[in-house]
Design a protein around this motif. Structure first.
Motif, PDB file in Angstrom:
ATOM      1  N   ARG A 158      32.667 -23.194  89.055  1.00 38.96           N
ATOM      2  CA  ARG A 158      32.706 -24.537  89.642  1.00 38.96           C
ATOM      3  C   ARG A 158      33.951 -25.326  89.253  1.00 38.96           C
ATOM      4  N   SER A 159      34.606 -24.969  88.167  1.00 35.92           N
ATOM      5  CA  SER A 159      35.851 -25.643  87.761  1.00 35.92           C
ATOM      6  C   SER A 159      37.057 -24.784  88.090  1.00 35.92           C
ATOM      7  N   GLY A 284      31.648 -17.512  95.598  1.00 38.85           N
ATOM      8  CA  GLY A 284      30.704 -18.014  94.599  1.00 38.85           C
ATOM      9  C   GLY A 284      30.897 -19.497  94.341  1.00 38.85           C
ATOM     10  N   ASP A 285      30.630 -19.912  93.099  1.00 39.67           N
ATOM     11  CA  ASP A 285      30.714 -21.325  92.763  1.00 39.67           C
ATOM     12  C   ASP A 285      32.117 -21.891  92.902  1.00 39.67           C
ATOM     13  N   MET A 290      26.758 -24.574  93.248  1.00 43.29           N
ATOM     14  CA  MET A 290      25.371 -24.778  93.621  1.00 43.29           C
ATOM     15  C   MET A 290      24.629 -25.584  92.561  1.00 43.29           C
ATOM     16  N   SER A 291      23.591 -26.272  92.984  1.00 41.65           N
ATOM     17  CA  SER A 291      22.669 -26.917  92.063  1.00 41.65           C
ATOM     18  C   SER A 291      21.896 -25.833  91.300  1.00 41.65           C
ATOM     19  N   ARG A 294      16.173 -23.792  91.533  1.00 42.04           N
ATOM     20  CA  ARG A 294      15.737 -22.469  91.982  1.00 42.04           C
ATOM     21  C   ARG A 294      16.847 -21.421  91.856  1.00 42.04           C
ATOM     22  N   ALA A 295      17.743 -21.609  90.896  1.00 44.50           N
ATOM     23  CA  ALA A 295      18.656 -20.547  90.452  1.00 44.50           C
ATOM     24  C   ALA A 295      19.395 -19.866  91.587  1.00 44.50           C
ATOM     25  N   GLN A 296      20.105 -20.635  92.388  1.00 45.75           N
ATOM     26  CA  GLN A 296      20.770 -20.052  93.552  1.00 45.75           C
ATOM     27  C   GLN A 296      22.195 -19.569  93.275  1.00 45.75           C
ATOM     28  N   GLY A 297      22.844 -20.044  92.229  1.00 50.49           N
ATOM     29  CA  GLY A 297      24.253 -19.739  92.017  1.00 50.49           C
ATOM     30  C   GLY A 297      24.566 -18.260  91.984  1.00 50.49           C
ATOM     31  N   ILE A 298      23.903 -17.516  91.096  1.00 51.64           N
ATOM     32  CA  ILE A 298      24.180 -16.085  90.968  1.00 51.64           C
ATOM     33  C   ILE A 298      23.773 -15.343  92.234  1.00 51.64           C
ATOM     34  N   ASN A 299      22.681 -15.749  92.860  1.00 53.31           N
ATOM     35  CA  ASN A 299      22.192 -15.059  94.056  1.00 53.31           C
ATOM     36  C   ASN A 299      23.135 -15.236  95.239  1.00 53.31           C
TER      37      ASN A 299
END
Length: 403
Positions: A158-159, A284-285, A290-291, A294-299
Motif C-alpha cells: 500500500r505504500s 495487489g495493494d 484493500m480494507s 474479511r481479509a481480501q488483500g492477499i486473496n
C-alpha cells in the motif's frame, strides 16, 4: 537485459516471480527486507484465494506449512451472542483457512529458486527508476546497482515505491482507519474450535481469533475524532479495556494473559485510476490497497497474479518488443478492476453496517436483546450476513490460469 524485475516479495510478487520463472522467463525479485518475519502479515485465505493457490500448484505447500481452518464466525454485541455461522458456509465449499504467511513465502521462494532464471535480491530497496524515451527500463537500488528490465512490476504494498516513482496516483477512499493489532498467548478456551469473534460493546469493537502461530490475535478498530491526541492509545490500559468490552468467558482469558504493546496498522483503502505506465505494472495493494475487512488483500493479490501471468507470459516468451509488452498492461487492469471495485464496495458496506450499530445505540441494544431470544430475528440477521459474505468469499469474477 532481465525480462522482468519485480519489486516486493510478498505473496503477490513472489508467486508471480515463481510462475514466470517456471515458464522460462528471466526474473529478478527485489525485497527491501532481509526476511519474511514482519510484525503484521495477513494470513487468511478465502475460497477465492485457495482457488488461486490451487491454480498455482501450491495446495500441497499449504498442507505442509502451519495452517488452521476457521471453524466458525460468532458475533457478540453488548456481551450477548447474536448468531454464529459455521465453516464452510456452503455445502461442499472451502473453509476460510489461516496460514503462516512467512512459511508460505519461504515455500514459494524454495520453489522459485529451483529455476536458474530466477534471482532474489534481499535487503536493498529501490531508490529510483532508469528512464529512456519516457519509458522505465530499469531500477537503481539503494546500493547504486542498476538493473535493466523490459518490465517492472510493483508488488510492494500500500505504500508502494514503484507507484510513487511511476507517478501513478492513488484515489483514497474516505473509509480509511487505524487498527491496533495485539498478539497474546492462547488458552484452553480456544483449543477445541477456532472461532473468529466479532465483538461490539458500546463504541468499542474488535475481532479475535487464534492464529497459526498458536497465539490469540486481536484487531481493535481505533476510533478517532478530529482534534484527538493521536498517541492517546499508547497510554491506555489495554488489558482492562479489552476485558471490559468482551463477554465474561473471554474477558477472564484476556485478564489472565500477558499483553504486549500493540502494533498500529494504518489502513489505507483506495484504487489507482491507472495501474500501469510505460514499462511499469502495479499489482495487489500497490494498485488497490484493500480494507482488512474479511481479509481480501492477499486473496485479491493472488488473483491479480493469475490474470497478469495469462497476459504477460505469451508476450515475454515470444520476446515481444517493448511496445507489445506495454500494450497488454491495460488489458490486465481491465480484467481485474471490476472485481476490485465490487469487492471494495462490499467491504465498505460491511464497515457501514458496523458503524450503524456502533453509532445508533437503540439499534445495537435491540439486536443484542432480541436476536438471542427470537429465532426469527436471529435467523434473518444470520442469513443477511451470509448473503453479504458470499461474493467476498468466492470473488466476483471467474479467474483461471491459462498459461
Amino acid at each position: 537485459m532481465s525480462q522482468v524485475v519485480i519489486i516486493g516479495a510478498g505473496p503477490t510478487g513472489l508467486t508471480l516471480a515463481m510462475l514466470l520463472a517456471q515458464r522460462g522467463i528471466d526474473v529478478k525479485l527485489i525485497e527491501a527486507s532481509r526476511n519474511f518475519r514482519r510484525t503484521f502479515r495477513g494470513e487468511a485465505l478465502m475460497p477465492s484465494g485457495l482457488e488461486a493457490i490451487e491454480f498455482m500448484g501450491l495446495t500441497d505447500l499449504v498442507a505442509q506449512i502451519p495452517h488452521r481452518p476457521l471453524d466458525a464466525w460468532e458475533f457478540i454485541i453488548e456481551n450477548r451472542s447474536v448468531f454464529r455461522v459455521d465453516e464452510p458456509m456452503e455445502p461442499g465449499g472451502r473453509a476460510c483457512t489461516l496460514i503462516s504467511q512467512p512459511d508460505f513465502l519461504a515455500g514459494v521462494m524454495a520453489a522459485a529458486q529451483q529455476y536458474p532464471n530466477f534471482e532474489f535480491i534481499a535487503g536493498t530497496a529501490v531508490r529510483d527508476f532508469v528512464w529512456e524515451n519516457d519509458r522505465a527500463v530499469g531500477v537503481i537500488l539503494g546500493d547504486d546497482r542498476q538493473i535493466d528490465a523490459r518490465l517492472i512490476v510493483g508488488a510492494d504494498g500500500r505504500s508502494s515505491i514503484v507507484r510513487q516513482k511511476a507517478k501513478l496516483p492513488l484515489d483514497r477512499q474516505s473509509q480509511s482507519f487505524d487498527v491496533l493489532w495485539f498478539k497474546l498467548p492462547s488458552s484452553p478456551e480456544f483449543a477445541a474450535e477456532n472461532i473468529f469473534y466479532s465483538i461490539l460493546c458500546g463504541n468499542d469493537g474488535f475481532g479475535l481469533f487464534l492464529g497459526c502461530d498458536g497465539k490469540l490475535q486481536i484487531g481493535w478498530s481505533l476510533q478517532r475524532q478530529p482534534g484527538d491526541d493521536p498517541n492517546a492509545w499508547q497510554r491506555l490500559n489495554w488489558k482492562q479495556k479489552l476485558a471490559a468490552a468482551a463477554p465474561d468467558r473471554l474477558a477472564t482469558v484476556l485478564q489472565q494473559q500477558k499483553l504486549d504493546r500493540p502494533f498500529l496498522l494504518s489502513v489505507t483503502v483506495g484504487l489507482c485510476p491507472q495501474w500501469y505506465a510505460p514499462g511499469v505494472l502495479l499489482l495487489g495493494d500497490a494498485a488497490h490497497p484493500m480494507s482488512p475487512i474479511r481479509a481480501q488483500g492477499i486473496n485479491m493479490g493472488l488473483r491479480d497474479v493469475i490474470v497478469a501471468a495469462n497476459y504477460l507470459v505469451p508476450v515475454l516468451q515470444q520476446h515481444a518488443d517493448l511496445a507489445e509488452i506495454d500494450a497488454v498492461l491495460p488489458q490486465i487492469q481491465a480484467e481485474r478492476e471490476p472485481e476490485i471495485i465490487q469487492i471494495q464496495k462490499l467491504q465498505s458496506a460491511e464497515v457501514s453496517q458496523g458503524e450503524l450499530l456502533r453509532n445508533y445505540a437503540p439499534l445495537r441494544y435491540g439486536v443484542s436483546w432480541l436476536a438471542p431470544h427470537v429465532s426469527l430475528i436471529r435467523n434473518r440477521l444470520r442469513q443477511s450476513w451470509i448473503d453479504r459474505q458470499l461474493l467476498l468469499r468466492r470473488g466476483v469474477t471467474t479467474v483461471s490460469l491459462k498459461v
